[in-house]
Scaffold this motif. Structure first.
Motif, mmCIF file in Angstrom:
data_model
loop_
_atom_site.group_PDB
_atom_site.id
_atom_site.type_symbol
_atom_site.label_atom_id
_atom_site.label_comp_id
_atom_site.label_asym_id
_atom_site.label_seq_id
_atom_site.Cartn_x
_atom_site.Cartn_y
_atom_site.Cartn_z
ATOM 1 N N HIS A 138 4.964 -5.791 -10.174
ATOM 2 C CA HIS A 138 4.764 -4.707 -9.217
ATOM 3 C C HIS A 138 5.723 -4.909 -8.039
ATOM 4 O O HIS A 138 6.325 -5.980 -7.890
ATOM 5 C CB HIS A 138 3.299 -4.749 -8.750
ATOM 6 N N LEU A 139 5.916 -3.893 -7.197
ATOM 7 C CA LEU A 139 6.728 -3.989 -5.985
ATOM 8 C C LEU A 139 5.896 -3.612 -4.771
ATOM 9 O O LEU A 139 5.080 -2.677 -4.825
ATOM 10 C CB LEU A 139 7.935 -3.049 -6.050
ATOM 11 N N VAL A 140 6.125 -4.313 -3.655
ATOM 12 C CA VAL A 140 5.496 -3.981 -2.378
ATOM 13 C C VAL A 140 6.543 -4.092 -1.272
ATOM 14 O O VAL A 140 7.598 -4.701 -1.457
ATOM 15 C CB VAL A 140 4.304 -4.916 -2.056
ATOM 16 N N ASP A 156 1.689 -1.080 0.512
ATOM 17 C CA ASP A 156 1.707 -0.693 -0.899
ATOM 18 C C ASP A 156 1.072 0.686 -1.035
ATOM 19 O O ASP A 156 -0.134 0.847 -0.887
ATOM 20 C CB ASP A 156 0.934 -1.712 -1.741
ATOM 21 N N ALA A 157 1.891 1.702 -1.312
ATOM 22 C CA ALA A 157 1.388 3.082 -1.379
ATOM 23 C C ALA A 157 0.680 3.402 -2.686
ATOM 24 O O ALA A 157 -0.023 4.419 -2.773
ATOM 25 C CB ALA A 157 2.547 4.060 -1.180
ATOM 26 N N MET A 158 0.859 2.566 -3.717
ATOM 27 C CA MET A 158 0.225 2.871 -5.004
ATOM 28 C C MET A 158 -1.290 2.745 -4.872
ATOM 29 O O MET A 158 -1.785 1.782 -4.279
ATOM 30 C CB MET A 158 0.745 1.940 -6.092
ATOM 31 N N PRO A 159 -2.044 3.730 -5.413
ATOM 32 C CA PRO A 159 -3.503 3.697 -5.270
ATOM 33 C C PRO A 159 -4.065 2.337 -5.679
ATOM 34 O O PRO A 159 -3.594 1.766 -6.654
ATOM 35 C CB PRO A 159 -3.967 4.811 -6.211
ATOM 36 N N PRO A 160 -5.035 1.832 -4.889
ATOM 37 C CA PRO A 160 -5.798 2.500 -3.838
ATOM 38 C C PRO A 160 -5.123 2.520 -2.468
ATOM 39 O O PRO A 160 -5.772 2.901 -1.489
ATOM 40 C CB PRO A 160 -7.083 1.679 -3.792
ATOM 41 N N ALA A 161 -3.882 2.110 -2.338
ATOM 42 C CA ALA A 161 -3.094 2.130 -1.101
ATOM 43 C C ALA A 161 -3.620 1.082 -0.117
ATOM 44 O O ALA A 161 -4.808 1.005 0.177
ATOM 45 C CB ALA A 161 -3.055 3.497 -0.449
ATOM 46 N N PHE A 162 -2.664 0.296 0.386
ATOM 47 C CA PHE A 162 -3.026 -0.792 1.299
ATOM 48 C C PHE A 162 -1.874 -1.026 2.265
ATOM 49 O O PHE A 162 -0.700 -0.936 1.899
ATOM 50 C CB PHE A 162 -3.294 -2.081 0.512
ATOM 51 N N ARG A 163 -2.239 -1.349 3.500
ATOM 52 C CA ARG A 163 -1.246 -1.736 4.496
ATOM 53 C C ARG A 163 -1.911 -2.703 5.455
ATOM 54 O O ARG A 163 -2.863 -2.334 6.143
ATOM 55 C CB ARG A 163 -0.715 -0.502 5.232
ATOM 56 N N GLY A 164 -1.423 -3.952 5.455
ATOM 57 C CA GLY A 164 -2.046 -4.927 6.328
ATOM 58 C C GLY A 164 -1.712 -6.348 5.923
ATOM 59 O O GLY A 164 -0.828 -6.595 5.103
ATOM 60 N N PRO A 165 -2.431 -7.326 6.507
ATOM 61 C CA PRO A 165 -2.118 -8.733 6.263
ATOM 62 C C PRO A 165 -2.697 -9.251 4.943
ATOM 63 O O PRO A 165 -3.770 -8.845 4.516
ATOM 64 C CB PRO A 165 -2.755 -9.438 7.458
#
Length: 350
Positions: A138-140, A156-165
């Motif tokens: 995968h890519l982030v 990471d925009a791919m569902p479920p989508a995440f942005r953080g530590p």
């Protein structure tokens, strides 16, 4: 957030990366789209401007971000140029040069206010649904590193989508994973991650998209679809790809179907973005023929689903699946031909 280097904390300046996503794209288009948006350009206009078919036999990798990329650039394969052939988007793969300081290049890049695209294994990332269950490449986007708190900031925009530590230890396991063969994911496992990263740059801001500019892009793309070459490109290239795919299935070659799933996602994503761009431009410019061409290209994207999913279900018995594979390939060939005609007609009026 600050771009200054203090207390071993490195963060990009400005807003956090945009979670840019479309239903039919993979992490490849999502990560590039996020960085294109950060550079001040419209990801759809950049990533959706080009539309081509290219198959490179023997070079399909078992990774979500597999994409046909000729090695004819000045620095070797350039995914950015392959994804956006009409724009100054470029990228290069790299790996840490010093095993004793794996973060050096990432620190330096973040200090320059540039996020990094990193290859990872979903098995080790706590925010991915596959965490602790399924190995898959995968890519982030990495946009921050805090070695004091022991976290990496990931988008990471791919569902479920995440942005953080994410804990550094978890990220390092994911980034350096062997990504071993996993029976639960026959398509994106068995491909060593190897701490790979992508440096992505949009060398110059694209000019505003006008009917004249888009018309030039479309005429170029139609020419590539209709001109026979030694490589597997255009409609003739699709015919060669489909014929070989069916022959390999009839011979019981399951690897043909696992390659189909990975390779087809790139072609499906590209068609989806191109179709959306044409449809939106047709609406905004009150050009129903251009909008119709966009819908025709989107039909290509959706027809890829039937071929890819049939291949996925046929892994255990490729011979039995060969007739359905041939039928779906024939349907897809028809949608390609109609879409190329529709795009050509729309381009002639722009």
């Amino acid at each position: 957030m600050s771009g200054t280097v203090t207390a071993r904390t490195y963060m990009t300046t400005g807003p956090e990366p945009e979670l840019w996503y479309r239903d039919l794209i993979s992490c490849l288009q999502a990560t590039f789209g996020s960085l294109v948006a950060r550079a001040g350009a419209d990801p759809l206009s950049v990533l959706g401007a080009g539309w081509r078919f290219l198959h490179l036999p023997g070079e399909v990798t078992s990774e979500e971000f597999s994409y046909p990329c000729p090695a004819d650039g000045p620095d070797g394969p350039d995914l950015g140029a392959a994804l956006a052939p009409h724009h100054a988007l470029h990228s290069r793969w790299w790996q840490p040069a010093d095993e004793d300081d794996l973060w050096r290049e990432i620190r330096e890049t973040l200090a320059e206010d540039r996020p990094v695209v990193a290859a990872v294994d979903n098995f080790h990332l706590p925010f991915r649904p596959a965490y602790g269950d399924v190995h898959a490449a995968h890519l982030v986007v990495v946009y921050g590193l805090d070695e004091v708190r022991g976290v990496v900031h990931v988008s990471d925009a791919m569902p479920p989508a995440f942005r953080g530590p994410v804990p550094i230890e978890a990220f390092q396991r994911s980034w350096g994973s062997a990504n071993p063969t996993d029976v639960q994911d026959a398509f994106f496992s068995d491909a060593r991650i190897g701490r790979r990263c992508l440096d992505v740059r949009l060398d110059s801001p694209p000019p505003p998209l006008t009917p004249e500019l888009l018309g030039g892009f479309l005429r170029c793309d139609v020419e590539k679809f209709t001109t026979a070459t030694a490589a597997r490109t255009g409609l003739a290239g699709f015919d060669a790809f489909a014929a070989e795919l069916v022959d390999r299935c009839r011979a019981g070659d399951a690897s043909a179907l696992s390659e189909l799933y990975a390779f087809g996602w790139g072609m499906q994503a590209q068609a989806s973005l191109h179709g959306e761009l044409l449809r939106c431009c047709g609406r905004d410019w009150c050009d129903p023929e251009l909008a119709g061409a966009g819908r025709a290209v989107e039909t290509v994207a959706h027809t890829w689903t039937g071929l890819r999913i049939t291949g996925a279900h046929g892994l255990d018995d490729p011979r039995a699946a060969s007739a359905d594979i041939a039928r779906h390939a024939h349907l897809l060939r028809g949608t390609y031909a109609r879409a190329v005609d529709a795009v050509g007609a729309a381009a002639a009026r722009l």
